[in-house]
Design a protein around this motif. Structure first.
Motif, short mmCIF file in Angstrom:
data_model
loop_
_atom_site.label_atom_id
_atom_site.label_comp_id
_atom_site.label_asym_id
_atom_site.label_seq_id
_atom_site.Cartn_x
_atom_site.Cartn_y
_atom_site.Cartn_z
N GLN A 80 0.84 -1.20 0.00
CA GLN A 80 0.00 0.00 0.00
C GLN A 80 0.87 1.25 0.00
O GLN A 80 1.79 1.39 0.81
N ALA A 81 0.59 2.17 -0.93
CA ALA A 81 1.38 3.40 -1.02
C ALA A 81 0.96 4.39 0.05
O ALA A 81 -0.19 4.38 0.53
N GLY A 82 1.89 5.28 0.43
CA GLY A 82 1.59 6.34 1.37
C GLY A 82 0.67 7.39 0.76
O GLY A 82 0.43 7.41 -0.46
N ASP A 83 0.18 8.30 1.60
CA ASP A 83 -0.85 9.23 1.15
C ASP A 83 -0.36 10.17 0.05
O ASP A 83 -1.03 10.34 -0.96
N ASN A 84 0.80 10.80 0.22
CA ASN A 84 1.29 11.75 -0.79
C ASN A 84 1.56 11.06 -2.12
O ASN A 84 1.21 11.59 -3.18
N PHE A 85 2.18 9.89 -2.08
CA PHE A 85 2.41 9.11 -3.30
C PHE A 85 1.07 8.75 -3.95
O PHE A 85 0.90 8.87 -5.17
N ASN A 86 0.14 8.32 -3.13
CA ASN A 86 -1.19 7.94 -3.61
C ASN A 86 -1.90 9.13 -4.26
O ASN A 86 -2.48 9.01 -5.35
N GLN A 87 -1.86 10.30 -3.62
CA GLN A 87 -2.54 11.47 -4.15
C GLN A 87 -1.89 11.97 -5.44
O GLN A 87 -2.57 12.44 -6.35
N TYR A 88 -0.56 11.86 -5.53
CA TYR A 88 0.11 12.27 -6.76
C TYR A 88 -0.26 11.33 -7.91
O TYR A 88 -0.50 11.77 -9.03
N ASN A 89 -0.32 10.05 -7.62
CA ASN A 89 -0.68 9.08 -8.66
C ASN A 89 -2.12 9.30 -9.14
O ASN A 89 -2.43 9.07 -10.31
N LYS A 90 -2.99 9.74 -8.24
CA LYS A 90 -4.38 9.99 -8.61
C LYS A 90 -4.57 11.33 -9.33
O LYS A 90 -5.63 11.59 -9.88
N GLY A 91 -3.56 12.18 -9.27
CA GLY A 91 -3.69 13.49 -9.89
C GLY A 91 -4.20 14.57 -8.97
O GLY A 91 -4.43 15.71 -9.42
N ASN A 92 -4.37 14.26 -7.68
CA ASN A 92 -4.83 15.27 -6.74
C ASN A 92 -3.71 16.22 -6.32
O ASN A 92 -3.98 17.31 -5.81
N ILE A 93 -2.46 15.80 -6.49
CA ILE A 93 -1.31 16.67 -6.33
C ILE A 93 -0.71 16.89 -7.72
O ILE A 93 -0.33 15.92 -8.39
N LYS A 94 -0.64 18.12 -8.15
CA LYS A 94 -0.21 18.44 -9.51
C LYS A 94 1.29 18.77 -9.54
O LYS A 94 1.78 19.52 -8.70
N ALA A 95 1.96 18.24 -10.56
CA ALA A 95 3.39 18.57 -10.73
C ALA A 95 3.58 20.02 -11.13
O ALA A 95 4.64 20.61 -10.89
N GLU A 96 2.53 20.62 -11.75
CA GLU A 96 2.63 22.02 -12.18
C GLU A 96 2.61 22.99 -11.01
O GLU A 96 3.03 24.15 -11.15
N THR A 97 2.13 22.55 -9.87
CA THR A 97 2.12 23.41 -8.69
C THR A 97 3.54 23.71 -8.25
O THR A 97 4.40 22.82 -8.27
N PRO A 98 3.83 24.96 -7.87
CA PRO A 98 5.20 25.28 -7.40
C PRO A 98 5.61 24.34 -6.27
O PRO A 98 4.79 23.94 -5.44
N GLU A 99 6.89 23.99 -6.25
CA GLU A 99 7.38 22.99 -5.31
C GLU A 99 7.11 23.38 -3.86
O GLU A 99 6.82 22.52 -3.03
N ASP A 100 7.18 24.66 -3.55
CA ASP A 100 6.92 25.11 -2.18
C ASP A 100 5.47 24.90 -1.77
O ASP A 100 5.18 24.89 -0.57
N ARG B 238 3.51 22.21 -2.49
CA ARG B 238 3.06 20.81 -2.47
C ARG B 238 3.98 19.96 -1.59
O ARG B 238 5.17 20.26 -1.44
N MET B 239 3.41 18.92 -1.04
CA MET B 239 4.15 18.01 -0.17
C MET B 239 5.03 17.05 -0.97
O MET B 239 6.03 16.54 -0.46
N PHE B 240 4.66 16.78 -2.20
CA PHE B 240 5.39 15.84 -3.05
C PHE B 240 6.41 16.64 -3.87
O PHE B 240 6.07 17.27 -4.86
N LYS B 241 7.66 16.61 -3.45
CA LYS B 241 8.70 17.47 -4.02
C LYS B 241 9.21 16.91 -5.36
O LYS B 241 8.86 15.80 -5.77
N ASN B 242 10.05 17.71 -6.03
CA ASN B 242 10.57 17.32 -7.34
C ASN B 242 11.38 16.03 -7.27
O ASN B 242 11.31 15.19 -8.18
N GLN B 243 12.16 15.86 -6.20
CA GLN B 243 12.92 14.63 -6.04
C GLN B 243 12.00 13.42 -5.92
O GLN B 243 12.26 12.36 -6.48
#
Length: 433
Positions: A148-168, A170-175
């Motif tokens: 089972q994936a963690g919440d931030n990983f899960n939300q990024y995979n679902k598209g609820n966390i956007k990569a276009e959002t500035p890194e500061d 969002r919880m899911f950083k560029n790395q």
């Protein structure tokens, strides 16, 4: 003289036509206002439902990460010990899953490792432990395990966390996104049905939180409500309609019943807090107390609808029963009650649907506690589905936002089902006189 009379008649005819035109204009305006109001209400409903569905449908699926885990005795820390349930309960499954994720994404440094470990849910090690306990023959093998994936990983995979959002922002950083992309390239990420949402109780981790504990709590609460309110409500309606004398005392009782139907639900919660908890010393946050409070709130609805159903039975049925020698009790129980029962059941279902959606009285009696375990009876600590929604709505995490909307969808489905049952029952069982 004739011309004058004709002119008067013509004038009156014009006035009548003008009056008819004004009435028709008023009717058309009233019809327009009615259609506009209904259309506006329907539009608001569509917007509300669209918002809930768009936010909540992602709660019904989740993300898993494929790991190759080493279940050797040395990796589990049980080398030289007997393989049994107690030994496996104490084995180092956390170390095993963390080592497995490091093999997929090798990183250095405590900070990077901690961020990588967060890719996995806290429940991943316990799911693996339960799988091995169910099949101890897995010990000593290397297996592929979908964790089972963690919440931030899960939300990024679902598209609820956007990569276009500035890194500061969002919880899911560029790395983290780079690590995610590497796992996707290796085909180590998949999306599956979120069974945890329907089978788990509440949790501090959004990806592990579920509605089953709250659903069971609502079931026990409604069961207590139904067992108490249905016989009491119907008995009261029969007595008031068929046996009670028409005097001031009866009128006072009827007025109070009608007034109780309009009392805010939180008042019943305060009554339950004062009587059932402080005086009767019943267990706090238990479905039995919630059922007692909702019984008080539901009784006026059941009594009023049951009295209306009894009144709808034609007097000829009563006269015929009495005419062939039946007693008044036999007339009521054998003839009036069976004919009025469909209306009584409809009112009861509507009352139960109202009780299912109530939150305020349950908050007052302490059913707002954080309950992880699924209750096994009406005396165990529990929460209810509307209260669970209230608790999740206070959490700002993305996972709890979707869980809140998903739980609302489930609750609305239950309410729609109960109201549909009431409508179908009324249509199929109603009698036309």
């Amino acid at each position: 003289m004739t011309d004058r009379l004709l002119k008067i008649a013509e004038t009156k005819r014009e006035k009548v036509k003008a009056g008819v035109a004004r009435r028709r204009a008023k009717e058309n305006r009233f019809r327009f206002y009615g259609i506009a109001s209904i259309s506006m209400a329907f539009a608001f409903l569509i917007v509300l439902m669209t918002t809930i569905v768009s936010d909540g449908y992602t709660a019904f699926y989740t993300t898993e990460i494929k790991l190759t885990v080493d279940l050797s005795e040395s990796a589990l820390g049980i080398e030289g010990e007997d393989i049994n349930k107690k030994t496996l309960m104490n084995a180092s499954f956390r170390k095993v899953v963390r080592k497995a994720i490091l093999q997929e994404i090798p990183v250095d440094g405590r900070k990077n490792k901690r961020a990588l470990y967060a890719f996995l849910s806290n429940g991943a090690e316990y799911d693996l432990r339960d799988m091995v306990i169910a099949d101890p023959s897995l010990v000593g093998q290397k297996i592929e395990y979908w964790a089972q994936a963690g919440d931030n990983f899960n939300q990024y995979n679902k598209g609820n966390i956007k990569a276009e959002t500035p890194e500061d922002g969002r919880m899911f950083k560029n790395q983290h996104i780079a690590w995610y992309d590497e796992l996707v390239r290796e085909d180590n990420v998949r999306t599956v049905f979120n069974s945890n949402f329907f089978t788990n109780g509440d949790s501090r981790d959004a990806e592990l939180a579920g509605i089953w504990g709250a659903t069971v709590g609502s079931f026990y609460t409604l069961l207590v409500t139904l067992v108490l309110s249905f016989p009491i409500g119907i008995s009261a309606a029969i007595y008031l309609e068929e046996f009670a004398p028409r005097n001031r005392a009866t009128e006072l009782i009827e007025i109070n019943i009608n007034n109780l139907a309009a009392v805010p639900s939180i008042v019943f919660g305060l009554l339950g807090l004062a009587v059932f908890l402080n005086v009767a010393d019943l267990p706090r946050s238990a479905p039995v107390v919630g059922g007692l409070v909702l019984t008080l709130m539901t009784l006026p609805t059941i009594i009023i609808s049951s009295r209306a159903a009894i009144k709808a039975v034609p007097p000829s049925v009563r006269d015929a029963a009495l005419g062939v020698g039946a007693s008044k009790m036999q007339m009521v129980m054998h003839h009036v009650l069976p004919l009025a029962m469909p209306g009584m059941l409809t009112g009861t279902i509507i009352g139960m649907a109202q009780a299912l959606g109530e939150t305020a009285p349950l908050l007052m009696i302490g059913m707002v506690a954080f309950i992880v375990e699924v209750p096994s009876g009406p005396l165990d600590a529990a929460t209810a589905l509307p209260v669970q929604i209230y608790l999740w709505a206070e959490n700002p995490e993305k996972g709890f936002v979707e869980n809140t909307s998903g739980a609302i969808m489930v609750l609305l489905a239950f309410l729609a089902f109960m109201n549909a049952c009431a409508v179908i029952m009324r249509k199929r069982l109603e009698r036309r006189w």
